[in-house]
Design a protein around this motif. Structure first.
Motif, short mmCIF file in Angstrom:
data_model
loop_
_atom_site.label_atom_id
_atom_site.label_comp_id
_atom_site.label_asym_id
_atom_site.label_seq_id
_atom_site.Cartn_x
_atom_site.Cartn_y
_atom_site.Cartn_z
N ILE A 115 -1.39 -13.28 -39.91
CA ILE A 115 -0.93 -13.69 -38.58
C ILE A 115 -2.02 -13.34 -37.57
CG2 ILE A 115 0.84 -13.43 -36.81
CD1 ILE A 115 1.91 -14.69 -39.39
N ASP A 116 -2.49 -14.36 -36.86
CA ASP A 116 -3.58 -14.17 -35.89
C ASP A 116 -2.99 -13.92 -34.50
OD1 ASP A 116 -5.78 -14.28 -34.25
OD2 ASP A 116 -6.57 -16.17 -35.06
N GLY A 117 -3.19 -12.72 -33.99
CA GLY A 117 -2.71 -12.37 -32.65
C GLY A 117 -3.87 -12.13 -31.69
N GLY A 118 -5.06 -12.65 -32.04
CA GLY A 118 -6.22 -12.44 -31.18
C GLY A 118 -6.82 -11.07 -31.40
N ARG A 119 -7.73 -10.70 -30.53
CA ARG A 119 -8.43 -9.41 -30.68
C ARG A 119 -7.48 -8.25 -30.39
NH1 ARG A 119 -13.31 -7.70 -26.91
NH2 ARG A 119 -11.60 -6.54 -26.01
N ALA A 120 -7.47 -7.24 -31.25
CA ALA A 120 -6.61 -6.06 -31.03
C ALA A 120 -7.09 -5.34 -29.77
CB ALA A 120 -6.69 -5.14 -32.23
N LEU A 145 6.89 -20.26 -35.80
CA LEU A 145 6.47 -20.46 -37.19
C LEU A 145 5.92 -19.16 -37.77
CD1 LEU A 145 5.94 -22.59 -39.50
CD2 LEU A 145 3.59 -22.69 -38.63
N ALA A 146 5.14 -18.45 -36.97
CA ALA A 146 4.58 -17.18 -37.43
C ALA A 146 5.71 -16.21 -37.80
CB ALA A 146 3.68 -16.57 -36.35
N LEU A 147 6.75 -16.16 -36.98
CA LEU A 147 7.88 -15.26 -37.24
C LEU A 147 8.62 -15.65 -38.53
CD1 LEU A 147 9.66 -14.51 -33.83
CD2 LEU A 147 8.66 -12.85 -35.42
N THR A 148 8.92 -16.95 -38.70
CA THR A 148 9.68 -17.34 -39.90
C THR A 148 8.85 -17.18 -41.16
OG1 THR A 148 9.22 -19.60 -39.21
CG2 THR A 148 11.50 -18.92 -39.11
N GLU A 149 7.59 -17.60 -41.13
CA GLU A 149 6.75 -17.49 -42.33
C GLU A 149 6.52 -16.02 -42.69
OE1 GLU A 149 5.50 -19.84 -44.54
OE2 GLU A 149 7.03 -21.00 -43.49
N ALA A 150 6.26 -15.19 -41.67
CA ALA A 150 6.01 -13.77 -41.94
C ALA A 150 7.26 -13.13 -42.54
CB ALA A 150 5.60 -13.05 -40.65
#
Ligand code: TXA
Ligand code: MG
Length: 326
Positions: free
Chosen positions: A170-175, A14-19
Motif C-alpha cells: 500500500i503506497d501512502g507516499g513518503r513516511a 480499494l486499498a482498504l478492501t484489498e489490504a
C-alpha cells in the motif's frame, strides 16, 4: 511475481478492501505508517506472523510491535498504568510505542510477543489505523525491509527490497517522520527509553514531569531484543563524526555546515539545509540509500546535534556504522 501496489491517494477504498482481504488470508502486506513502512500481518494468527519473519529473513523471533486502531482497542490487549495512559492520550495516534503487561485474554499470539508477558503497542497515524479498525484485529508489524537493512520510507523502497516476496504494497507516499517509533516502558516511578524515535525524550519528560532513563550505549539489544547493534546497515561502510570528507566517499551532512573535502566527495547530501532535526529524520534513511547507490565504498557522516529527534538519528547512525556480523 511482483507485488501489486495500490496508492491510497488514487483509490483509498480499494486499498482498504484489498489490504483487509490479504490480511484475512494470513498474508503479510506492506503498509504506510508515519514512521516507516511496516510489514504487517494479523497478530493473532501464528502462520501469518511466521510469514513476517520468513519475508524479512529475520534470523530469530523478536517481539514485534502490535499496532492498534485506537486507545480503546489497545486497552483490550494491554494493561495501562496512569503514566502510560497519559502518554498514549498525548501522543497517539503517533510515533510512540508503549511496552505494557499483556492481558491474559488478548488473542495476540506468542510468536508476535516472543513469548513475553508484555506487549509493545502503538496506534499509528492515518491509513493504517483505519485499516486496523476495518480489519478488527491488531497488526504485528516490523519495518518492511530485509533484516539488517535500512528501513523503508517509501513504497518504492519496499518494492525494490521485498517486491518479489509480497502480494501487496500500500503506497501512502513518503513516511513523514522517517525514523521508527520511540519505545517507552513505564516501571513504577521510572520512565525507561528502550529506543529513541519519532517522539523526543524531551517531549516525554515535559509531559510526565519525570526524567527519562536511557539505555547504556547500544545495550538496547538486551531489553528490546530486536535492537541488534548492527542494524539499518547500507552496503557501504559508514564513518561517523567526519570532520572532513575523503576522496571517493559519499558525504551526509546537516544544516549547510561546511565540511572540508566535500568537493572531492562522490556526492553530498544535506539532511536539512535549514537545520531542522524533524526534516533531517524524515530524510535519513532515503539519503543513506541514495548515498549507498552512488557506489561509494564509504559514507562519511558529519556530526548531527544530539538533542530532540537528533537522538534517534544518532542512534540509527551508530547502528548503521556498527561492526557487521556478515
Ligand atoms: O515505527 C515503528 O515502530 C515501526 C513501524 C512499522 O510501526 N515498527 C518497528 O518494529 O520498528 P520493529 O519490529 O522493527 O521493532 C520492534 C522493537 C524491537 O526492538 C523489539 O525488541 C521491541 O520493539 N519490542 C517489541 N515488543 C517488546 C516488548 N514486549 N518488550 C521489549 N521490547 C519490545
Ligand atoms: Mg526494523
Amino acid at each position: 511475481m511482483a507485488a501489486r501496489i495500490i496508492d491510497i491517494a488514487t483509490d483509498r477504498a480499494l486499498a482498504l478492501t484489498e489490504a483487509s482481504a490479504r490480511l484475512g488470508e494470513g498474508l503479510p502486506i506492506a503498509i504506510p505508517t508515519e514512521t516507516v513502512y511496516g510489514l504487517a500481518a494479523d497478530a493473532t494468527n501464528p502462520a501469518a506472523v511466521t510469514r513476517i519473519y520468513e519475508t524479512k529473513g529475520r534470523p530469530r523471533f523478536n517481539p514485534l510491535i502490535c499496532h492498534m486502531a485506537d486507545l480503546a482497542m489497545a486497552e483490550r490487549h494491554a494493561i495501562f498504568d496512569p503514566v502510560s495512559r497519559l502518554l498514549a492520550e498525548a501522543f497517539w495516534p503517533g510515533p510512540l510505542t508503549l511496552v505494557l503487561p499483556r492481558r491474559a485474554e488478548s488473542g495476540i499470539h506468542d510468536l508476535a510477543t516472543a513469548g513475553l508477558d508484555t506487549v509493545g503497542v502503538r496506534v499509528p497515524r492515518g491509513f493504517t489505523s483505519d485499516l486496523i479498525a476495518a480489519f478488527g484485529r491488531p497488526l504485528a508489524a516490523p519495518s518492511a525491509n530485509t533484516s539488517g537493512k535500512v528501513s523503508p520510507t517509501s513504497a518504492r523502497h519496499v518494492a525494490e527490497d521485498l517486491g518479489e516476496k509480497l502480494s501487496l504494497i500500500i503506497d501512502g507516499g513518503r513516511a513523514p517522520v522517517g525514523v521508527e517509533s520511540t519505545i517507552v516502558k513505564v516501571e513504577g516511578d521510572r520512565v525507561r527509553l528502550l529506543r529513541p524515535g519519532g517522539i523526543s525524550a524531551e517531549a516525554i519528560e515535559r509531559l510526565t514531569g519525570r526524567k527519562v532513563e536511557r539505555q547504556e550505549g547500544l545495550s538496547g539489544a538486551i531489553e528490546a531484543p530486536g535492537m541488534l547493534a548492527s542494524h539499518y546497515a547500507p552496503g557501504a561502510a559508514v564513518r561517523l563524526f567526519a570532520a572532513a570528507a575523503e576522496p571517493g566517499e559519499a558525504l551526509i551532512r546537516f544544516a549547510g555546515q561546511p565540511v572540508a573535502g566535500s568537493e572531492a566527495a562522490k556526492a553530498v547530501f544535506d539532511l536539512s539545509p535549514a537545520g531542522d532535526l524533524a526534516e533531517a529524520a524524515a530524510h535519513l534513511f532515503d539519503y543513506l540509500k541514495q548515498a549507498d547507490a552512488t557506489g561509494a565504498a564509504r559514507i562519511a557522516v558529519a556530526a548531527i546535534p544530539d538533542e530532540g529527534l537528533g537522538e534517534a538519528i544518532n542512534d540509527r547512525l551508530a547502528r548503521a556504522a556498527a561492526p557487521r556480523d556478515t
